[in-house]
Design a protein around this motif. Structure first.
Motif, short mmCIF file in Angstrom:
data_model
loop_
_atom_site.label_atom_id
_atom_site.label_comp_id
_atom_site.label_asym_id
_atom_site.label_seq_id
_atom_site.Cartn_x
_atom_site.Cartn_y
_atom_site.Cartn_z
N TYR A 114 -3.74 -0.19 14.29
CA TYR A 114 -4.53 -0.06 13.15
C TYR A 114 -5.85 -1.23 13.21
O TYR A 114 -6.89 -1.12 12.90
CB TYR A 114 -3.83 -0.04 11.74
CG TYR A 114 -4.68 -0.15 10.47
CD1 TYR A 114 -5.58 1.10 10.28
CD2 TYR A 114 -4.41 -1.02 9.71
CE1 TYR A 114 -6.37 1.23 9.21
CE2 TYR A 114 -5.26 -0.86 8.43
CZ TYR A 114 -6.16 0.29 8.17
OH TYR A 114 -6.83 0.47 6.80
N ARG A 121 -5.01 4.77 10.40
CA ARG A 121 -4.19 4.02 9.30
C ARG A 121 -2.83 3.57 10.21
O ARG A 121 -2.68 3.84 11.15
CB ARG A 121 -3.67 5.06 8.16
CG ARG A 121 -2.75 6.12 8.70
CD ARG A 121 -2.61 7.12 7.47
NE ARG A 121 -3.91 7.66 6.99
CZ ARG A 121 -4.18 8.76 7.39
NH1 ARG A 121 -3.79 9.34 8.66
NH2 ARG A 121 -5.54 9.16 6.70
N ASP A 142 3.29 4.94 6.09
CA ASP A 142 1.81 5.28 6.21
C ASP A 142 1.14 4.11 5.28
O ASP A 142 1.46 4.20 4.24
CB ASP A 142 1.50 6.71 6.03
CG ASP A 142 2.27 7.58 6.82
OD1 ASP A 142 1.43 8.06 7.85
OD2 ASP A 142 3.34 8.05 6.67
N GLU A 144 -2.69 1.62 4.54
CA GLU A 144 -3.99 1.51 4.90
C GLU A 144 -4.49 0.28 4.06
O GLU A 144 -4.05 -0.13 2.76
CB GLU A 144 -5.11 2.61 4.23
CG GLU A 144 -5.29 3.70 5.45
CD GLU A 144 -6.24 4.65 4.86
OE1 GLU A 144 -7.44 4.21 5.13
OE2 GLU A 144 -6.11 5.59 4.58
N THR A 146 -7.09 -1.66 1.46
CA THR A 146 -8.17 -1.07 0.55
C THR A 146 -9.00 -2.37 0.03
O THR A 146 -10.11 -2.05 -0.43
CB THR A 146 -7.15 -0.45 -0.67
OG1 THR A 146 -6.65 -1.59 -1.26
CG2 THR A 146 -6.62 0.60 -0.40
N GLY A 159 0.66 1.41 0.87
CA GLY A 159 1.04 2.60 1.54
C GLY A 159 2.40 3.25 0.98
O GLY A 159 2.71 2.78 -0.13
#
Length: 527
Positions: A114, A121, A142, A144, A146, A159
């Motif tokens: 990632y 992601r 999962d 990501e 921000t 996540g």
């Protein structure tokens, strides 16, 4: 939730060609973001809806602050990790401390992919030890980033985490099953193959390639139609169509295959059709047992039986016939000593002729070469002729016969020759095993469904555990050379096969007291 989490909206600005951007802690190649944060109090309904939906789906939510290395989690995360609300734990420590050692590298690789922009992601599946330490659970995460700083370094990860143990165990079980099937197919001593719906060879084990004389790659470049003998192709295609239409679940047949060098081999083929969960045909699984040698032996047996029929039965008939003519050519009768020798010779000749006839009858009935000729016949007449032909055996064993009838004439659809053959074997057996001066009863009844013919003797009877064995070819209860009842053990086998040829059945019935009772049933047929 323990702590409210931020919902963000962002615009992406690509900076992939900026060589001055560090790549160790930032998301290399990722665009920077300008965040417009929603006010949670203004969007309370949306957040509450999201929380409810995530909890209902058993999906845990977390937010990791990469600067302070602290994290916030949802209540669903605590439930997933079996951590109560009253426990004050460090979420990162709790999570990392329960990761399977072999999966630590998986997690590090997912994070690196990632960061290096190889994945959109963080996506990873890994094992996590249960709180009580008894089992390993499978999780999927999962996540990501921000938020980023001005240099493009990720400041956080937001996540989800969910339990995928059931799915993973199902996947592992499926892989194990597939591996076992592949191993079974590869090592099976019987030719096994997967064939497409069009007839292409998809896979074949060593036994199959050896049987057909092809290498695996050569076989995969052809189809089953090519290796099938032209005289057997139509039946093969017809059976395959029945499978596709769902008319049968599987089929078996004996067929010929043609090897690349032109040699013809015989195989016993078994085929099933594999379907999807929705019922759509996928492919065939076939097994072929090499029966080439069996077929060769069958041919030799048929040749041998033909030799018996022509080369042995004819001289035996001549010898017995010549002995019968002695009374004609010697009207005053031979001397007493000669008479005794002639009787011995005739008895031996008759036994030999009976044995040869039994062998030939057995070959015809069991080999399927005996034709069936159903015709409306008076059953009483057939019984009378069978009793007349059996009279010499009855006299030899000092046994009489009696028919018990409800009617003087019973027209019935049957093959007279086959029924006569079965009756004579049953009457002969009954005479041989009955005591002197006893009686054999033949009882005939019928109803609208079937005809019943019972042959009952007064002999020692047959134990229940032998009721099926006695119908096996060449079976003898007494195997000694000095047994009282002579014969090669084919009479009952021939009789049952003859009756079954007509669609009926021959069985032995429970019998009170001494003796054995055999029952012939023949179904009613439209006239």
């Amino acid at each position: 939730m323990d702590v409210a989490f931020t919902v963000s909206r962002a615009e992406w600005h690509m900076e992939k060609n900026n060589p001055s951007t560090p790549t160790d802690k930032r998301l290399a190649g990722q665009p920077s973001r300008r965040d417009d944060k929603f006010n949670v109090t203004e969007c309370g309904l949306e957040v509450e809806t999201i929380e409810t939906a995530l909890a209902a789906a058993n999906i845990a939510v977390f937010q990791l602050d990469l600067v302070s290395d602290t994290s916030n989690v949802s209540g669903a995360w605590r439930e997933l990790m079996d951590v109560s609300l009253s426990e004050d734990v460090d979420f990162q420590t709790e999570w990392r401390g329960r990761i399977h050692p072999e999966d630590e590298v998986v997690i590090e690789r997912a994070l690196a992919d990632y960061v290096e922009s190889r994945t959109p992601r963080v996506m990873m599946e890994y094992r996590l030890r249960s709180r009580d330490g008894r089992e390993w659970l499978w999780m999927r995460t999962d996540a990501e980033a921000t938020q980023w700083d001005e240099q493009g370094n990720a400041l956080n990860l937001v996540g989800t985490q969910r339990d995928i143990t059931d799915r993973k165990r199902a996947e592992l079980a499926l892989r194990s099953s597939e591996a076992k099937f592949r191993s079974l197919m590869k090592n099976a001593p019987i030719g096994t193959a997967l064939i497409s719906l069009e007839g292409k060879w998809l896979a074949a084990n060593a036994a199959m390639t050896t049987f057909l004389g092809y290498t695996e790659s050569e076989l995969e470049n052809t189809d089953f139609q090519t290796v099938t003998h032209e005289d057997d192709l139509a039946d093969s295609l017809m059976n395959a169509q029945k499978l596709l239409k769902g008319e049968v679940d599987a089929f078996e047949m004996e067929k010929r295959y043609v090897r690349p060098d032109g040699e013809v081999v015989w195989g016993h083929l078994s085929v099933v059709l594999v379907r999807s969960d929705e019922g759509h045909p996928l492919h065939y699984i076939t097994q072929v047992l090499d029966i080439t040698e069996k077929r060769r032996l069958d041919f030799l047996r048929n040749e041998f039986m033909s030799i018996i029929a022509h080369e042995l039965r004819t001289p035996v008939t001549a010898v017995v016939g010549a002995l019968d003519m002695l009374d004609v050519v010697c009207p005053n009768g031979p001397t007493e000593k000669v008479q005794q020798l002639v009787k011995i010779a005739k008895r031996g000749g008759d036994r030999l002729r009976t044995a040869l006839e039994d062998l030939l009858d057995f070959e015809q009935v069991s080999g399927g070469t005996l034709s069936l000729n159903l015709t409306e016949t008076n059953i009483i007449e057939i019984l009378g002729e069978a009793l007349l032909k059996s009279q010499p055996v009855m006299d030899q064993h000092k046994v009489s016969a009696r028919m018990i009838l409800q009617e003087s004439e019973i027209p019935w659809q049957c093959d007279p020759a086959l029924l006569d053959r079965a009756l004579r074997h049953l009457l002969s057996n009954a005479a041989k095993f009955s005591p002197d001066n006893s009686e054999v009863c033949v009882i005939v009844t019928r109803d609208f469904r079937q005809l019943n013919i019972r042959v009952k003797d007064s002999g020692p009877g047959i134990p229940d555990n032998l009721h099926e064995k006695i119908f096996q070819p060449f079976w003898q209860q007494d195997l000694s050379d000095t047994r009282d009842k002579q014969g090669i053990g084919l009479g009952l086998t021939i009789s049952r096969q003859a009756i079954r040829k007509m669609g009926g059945e021959l069985s032995i019935e429970p019998c009170d007291g001494a003796g054995a009772e055999f029952l012939i049933t023949l179904p009613a047929r439209p006239l």
